[in-house]
Design a protein around this motif. Structure first.
Motif, PDB file in Angstrom:
ATOM      1  N   ASP A  59       0.864  -1.045   0.032  1.00  0.00           N
ATOM      2  CA  ASP A  59       0.105  -0.113  -0.112  1.00  0.00           C
ATOM      3  C   ASP A  59       0.824   1.278   0.061  1.00  0.00           C
ATOM      4  OD1 ASP A  59      -2.515  -1.359  -0.012  1.00  0.00           O
ATOM      5  OD2 ASP A  59      -2.308  -1.617   2.264  1.00  0.00           O
ATOM      6  N   ARG A 145       9.393   6.212  -0.258  1.00  0.00           N
ATOM      7  CA  ARG A 145       8.563   5.775  -0.020  1.00  0.00           C
ATOM      8  C   ARG A 145       7.366   5.871   0.292  1.00  0.00           C
ATOM      9  NH1 ARG A 145       9.606   0.240   3.357  1.00  0.00           N
ATOM     10  NH2 ARG A 145      11.323  -0.430   1.391  1.00  0.00           N
ATOM     11  N   TYR A 146       5.609   6.498  -0.150  1.00  0.00           N
ATOM     12  CA  TYR A 146       5.126   6.506   1.002  1.00  0.00           C
ATOM     13  C   TYR A 146       3.545   6.221   0.727  1.00  0.00           C
ATOM     14  CZ  TYR A 146       1.730  10.980   2.140  1.00  0.00           C
ATOM     15  OH  TYR A 146       1.399  11.605   3.096  1.00  0.00           O
ATOM     16  N   TYR A 147       2.939   5.682   2.636  1.00  0.00           N
ATOM     17  CA  TYR A 147       2.068   4.656   2.510  1.00  0.00           C
ATOM     18  C   TYR A 147       0.718   5.358   2.474  1.00  0.00           C
ATOM     19  CZ  TYR A 147       5.887   1.422   3.854  1.00  0.00           C
ATOM     20  OH  TYR A 147       6.245   0.918   4.257  1.00  0.00           O
ATOM     21  N   VAL A 148       0.185   5.065   1.581  1.00  0.00           N
ATOM     22  CA  VAL A 148      -1.157   5.857   1.274  1.00  0.00           C
ATOM     23  C   VAL A 148      -1.963   4.606   1.863  1.00  0.00           C
ATOM     24  CG1 VAL A 148      -0.746   7.619  -1.000  1.00  0.00           C
ATOM     25  CG2 VAL A 148      -1.005   4.665  -0.515  1.00  0.00           C
ATOM     26  N   PRO A 149      -3.652   5.616   2.564  1.00  0.00           N
ATOM     27  CA  PRO A 149      -4.720   4.193   2.764  1.00  0.00           C
ATOM     28  C   PRO A 149      -5.399   3.504   0.965  1.00  0.00           C
ATOM     29  CG  PRO A 149      -5.376   6.810   2.844  1.00  0.00           C
ATOM     30  CD  PRO A 149      -3.897   6.663   1.913  1.00  0.00           C
ATOM     31  N   GLU A 150      -5.626   2.298   1.470  1.00  0.00           N
ATOM     32  CA  GLU A 150      -5.956   1.326   0.419  1.00  0.00           C
ATOM     33  C   GLU A 150      -6.827   1.844  -0.789  1.00  0.00           C
ATOM     34  OE1 GLU A 150      -7.030  -2.120   3.118  1.00  0.00           O
ATOM     35  OE2 GLU A 150      -6.828  -3.389   1.250  1.00  0.00           O
ATOM     36  N   GLU A 192       1.843  16.169   5.976  1.00  0.00           N
ATOM     37  CA  GLU A 192       2.288  15.720   7.423  1.00  0.00           C
ATOM     38  C   GLU A 192       2.346  16.626   8.250  1.00  0.00           C
ATOM     39  OE1 GLU A 192       3.314  12.542   7.207  1.00  0.00           O
ATOM     40  OE2 GLU A 192       1.650  12.131   5.558  1.00  0.00           O
TER      41      GLU A 192
ATOM     42  N   ALA B  62      -5.094  -1.667   8.785  1.00  0.00           N
ATOM     43  CA  ALA B  62      -5.842  -1.580   7.977  1.00  0.00           C
ATOM     44  C   ALA B  62      -6.068  -0.088   7.439  1.00  0.00           C
ATOM     45  CB  ALA B  62      -7.205  -2.479   8.417  1.00  0.00           C
ATOM     46  N   ASN B  63      -5.378   1.012   8.296  1.00  0.00           N
ATOM     47  CA  ASN B  63      -5.157   2.077   7.669  1.00  0.00           C
ATOM     48  C   ASN B  63      -5.956   3.279   7.743  1.00  0.00           C
ATOM     49  OD1 ASN B  63      -2.629   3.891   7.117  1.00  0.00           O
ATOM     50  ND2 ASN B  63      -2.739   2.777   5.033  1.00  0.00           N
ATOM     51  N   GLU B  65      -8.202   5.841   8.448  1.00  0.00           N
ATOM     52  CA  GLU B  65      -8.083   6.645   8.501  1.00  0.00           C
ATOM     53  C   GLU B  65      -9.122   7.764   9.742  1.00  0.00           C
ATOM     54  OE1 GLU B  65      -5.109   8.393   6.332  1.00  0.00           O
ATOM     55  OE2 GLU B  65      -4.901   6.599   6.510  1.00  0.00           O
ATOM     56  N   ARG B  69      -3.430   9.556  13.607  1.00  0.00           N
ATOM     57  CA  ARG B  69      -2.390   8.686  13.077  1.00  0.00           C
ATOM     58  C   ARG B  69      -2.053   8.482  14.811  1.00  0.00           C
ATOM     59  NH1 ARG B  69       2.031  10.575   9.304  1.00  0.00           N
ATOM     60  NH2 ARG B  69       2.426  12.351  10.394  1.00  0.00           N
ATOM     61  N   GLN B 119       5.415   2.384   8.898  1.00  0.00           N
ATOM     62  CA  GLN B 119       4.219   2.833   7.766  1.00  0.00           C
ATOM     63  C   GLN B 119       3.829   3.880   7.981  1.00  0.00           C
ATOM     64  OE1 GLN B 119       2.409  -0.500   6.968  1.00  0.00           O
ATOM     65  NE2 GLN B 119       0.059   0.830   6.139  1.00  0.00           N
ATOM     66  N   MET B 120       3.125   4.166   8.700  1.00  0.00           N
ATOM     67  CA  MET B 120       2.586   6.075   9.855  1.00  0.00           C
ATOM     68  C   MET B 120       2.938   6.518   9.053  1.00  0.00           C
ATOM     69  SD  MET B 120      -0.039   4.336  12.317  1.00  0.00           S
ATOM     70  CE  MET B 120       0.816   4.233  13.280  1.00  0.00           C
ATOM     71  N   HIS B 122       5.830   6.820   7.161  1.00  0.00           N
ATOM     72  CA  HIS B 122       6.761   7.155   6.205  1.00  0.00           C
ATOM     73  C   HIS B 122       8.090   6.948   6.247  1.00  0.00           C
ATOM     74  CE1 HIS B 122       2.884   7.850   4.533  1.00  0.00           C
ATOM     75  NE2 HIS B 122       2.878   8.924   5.125  1.00  0.00           N
ATOM     76  N   SER B 124      11.028   5.163   5.344  1.00  0.00           N
ATOM     77  CA  SER B 124      11.585   3.572   4.099  1.00  0.00           C
ATOM     78  C   SER B 124      12.647   2.958   4.768  1.00  0.00           C
ATOM     79  CB  SER B 124      11.699   4.959   2.959  1.00  0.00           C
ATOM     80  OG  SER B 124      12.025   5.356   3.239  1.00  0.00           O
TER      81      SER B 124
END
Lengths: 195, 368
Positions: A59, A145-150, A192, B62-63, B65, B69, B119-120, B122, B124
């Motif tokens: 994702d 990398r940039y994580y985004v909602p599904e 962000e 499952a993010n 939103e 956060r 992940q939340m 970013h 990397s």
């Protein structure tokens, strides 16, 4: 053979110690990123298209920048003679169009200079090819990398591949980078927060 | 396994009048009460712990939103605290099974938390670095709780570090050098195993060491390295198995594992030498050494160590079949090799049988 052995310290103290330590690790991860955003200098970067078949892994969106490729004539101080795991220092300077680009790069640290920022790359595996002409060096900055909602990744990828995506990143004194803002055609899409 | 065998033997001894029925029952009851003895309930409890931690982590992953956060991070942090504190509560009330399961959940949640925070926010970062931080957290928890279950988790995590290194192509000689840490991880896991008494987890460490050596051999496929594996493996095997060795007592405390895995390394070295060496002379030499080593394994450690015995049989049979199919020079040459081997082995068998008779006669004489 396997009997219950006497614990080192009382379980309650052990629990507090371990939980505290593990929370501290997570806190350190979050705070070290926040400190870059709080104290860093903002640079606006142009993204470049990535091979479409390698787009969405899980994702997150893979981002590549024009500063991810270092042309050999920008490298000062020479290239390593032997295969090595090295970091590069990359000096970024603002151009008239507002985007920041590479002005020079080096395998050794670069001094600070007014009007520019120095970014540190992630370790790259550099392998010299003495007989061939020097190729451009591909580097990563830790903002790829940039994580985004599904399901939201596709919009970003289309914009990226249409070269309409720009990323504002923060660079701190030690050259670490973090993404602050992602914009499509100059309009902010993801901003962000610190935490 | 052992529980079934011992029950059958007890039944036999009771029927022969060697052992009274109440004593046999008492002995079995004592065995079942040991912490290490297999309990379906405890195993299921641990598996449930693994599933529950996975469920919790995926729920957050499952993010969501809708939830800010920072609240999600606080939730994960709270989970870690809840798991460890309730584990402490269970352990102090002697609910060791549930306590161990909760410790496993806490430690797995920590690993998931590292991934989710990455992940939340970013980040990397490097997967290997994240795995090492997780492993370090697990090791600290193992030490302060002195928990066998967490020693097992640490053993699996050390494997995960090695796996990530190999899969991400970070396992090069010129790379960042983490691949050289793998033997150190083996030593750490063995230290944790000895400290917590989770004796079964030691196999994870020994197998990791063999896996790393296998990686090393793939990187430098040289006859010299194969020879080093053989020599070092056999030296370790002798040090662990011969009663005169100063390390024998220490190795016996660790059960069958030290002898078996050093014997396995010897065999791996010999197998690699088979691949590396060409020509009739070297082939005959390696084959003869392999047959001799398999017999030495059976002779030295086979009596007390079933694993070494069966590996020795398997190697002996495998080498014989290999020779039969490989023809040394000519079929006549192979036949001659088998003839000489047969006579030598028969001679050894005769000597060993005489020795065994003398050895088994001795204690009886002393006992009178």
């Amino acid at each position: 053979m396997l009997t219950s052995r006497k614990p080192l310290i009382r379980p309650l103290f052990a629990a507090i110690l371990v939980a505290l330590l593990q929370t501290a690790v997570l806190g350190y991860m979050i705070e070290s990123r926040a400190s870059i955003l709080r104290n860093g200098t903002d640079v606006v970067l142009k993204t470049i298209p990535v091979d479409p078949r390698d787009l969405l892994r899980g994702d997150y969106v893979i981002l590549a920048y024009d500063i991810s490729t270092i042309a050999p004539d920008k490298v000062i101080g020479g290239f390593p003679k032997e295969a090595t795991d090295a970091r590069m220092s990359v000096r970024l300077e603002k151009q008239p169009d507002g985007f920041w680009t590479v002005s020079e790069a080096s395998f050794s640290p670069l001094p600070a200079k007014a009007g520019s920022v120095v970014a540190r790359t992630q370790p790259i595996f550099y392998y010299p090819t003495p007989d061939a002409p020097q190729l451009a060096v591909r580097v990563d900055y830790g903002i790829e990398r940039y994580y985004v909602p599904e399901g939201e990744g596709l919009v970003l990828e289309e914009a990226r591949n249409a070269s309409a995506l720009s990323v504002t990143a923060s660079v701190d004194d030690t050259g670490r980078m973090q993404i602050r803002l992602i914009a499509v055609d100059g309009k902010p899409l993801y901003e962000e927060p610190l935490y | 396994m052992y529980r079934g065998r011992i029950e059958r033997d007890f039944a036999l001894w009771v029927s022969k009048g060697l052992l009274s029925a109440p004593s046999a029952e008492a002995m079995l009851a004592e065995y079942d009460a040991r912490e290490s003895s297999f309990s379906v309930g405890r195993v299921l409890l641990t598996l449930a712990a693994v599933l529950l931690s996975a469920a919790v982590l995926l729920l957050v992953a499952a993010n969501w939103e809708t939830i800010p956060r920072i609240a999600r991070v606080a939730g994960i942090g709270a989970l870690i605290w809840i798991f460890y504190l309730s584990a402490a509560l269970c352990l102090s009330r002697a609910l060791n099974g549930i306590g161990a399961a909760l410790l496993v959940m806490g430690t797995l949640t920590f690993g998931g938390a590292i991934a989710l925070v990455g992940q939340m926010y970013h980040l990397s970062g490097d997967t290997v670095d994240a795995m090492l931080v997780w492993l370090a957290g697990a090791c600290v928890a193992t030490i302060v709780f002195r928990s066998g279950a967490l020693a097992v988790v640490s053993g699996f995590l050390s494997w995960a570090v090695f796996g990530v290194l190999v899969m991400e192509n970070k396992s090069t000689f010129e790379g960042n050098g983490v691949i050289y840490l793998v033997p150190l991880l083996c030593i750490i896991v063995i230290a944790l195993v000895r400290y917590t008494g989770a004796s079964r987890a030691r196999h994870l460490a020994y197998l990791l060491m063999l896996g790393w050596l296998g990686w090393l051999y793939l990187e430098i496929s040289e006859p010299l390295l194969a020879a080093v594996f053989f020599v070092v493996g056999f030296a370790c095997f002798l040090a662990a198995s011969l009663p005169v060795s100063p390390l024998h007592r220490l190795a016996r405390e660790a059960g069958a594992a030290p002898s078996f895995y050093s014997f396995l390394l010897t065999i791996i070295g010999l197998a690699a030498l088979h691949v590396e060496l060409d020509g009739v002379g070297p082939n005959v030499a390696v084959s003869a050494v392999t047959l001799a080593v398999s017999l030495a394994g059976i002779g030295i450690a086979g009596r007390m160590n079933g694993a070494v015995r069966y590996l020795g049989y398997a190697v002996f049979a495998g080498e014989t079949l290999y020779l039969a199919s490989e023809t040394l020079g000519s079929i006549l040459g192979t036949s001659g090799f088998f003839l000489i081997s047969g006579i030598v082995v028969a001679l050894i068998a005769w000597i060993v049988i005489r020795l065994e008779k003398r050895l088994s006669a001795k204690p009886a004489v002393e006992g009178v």
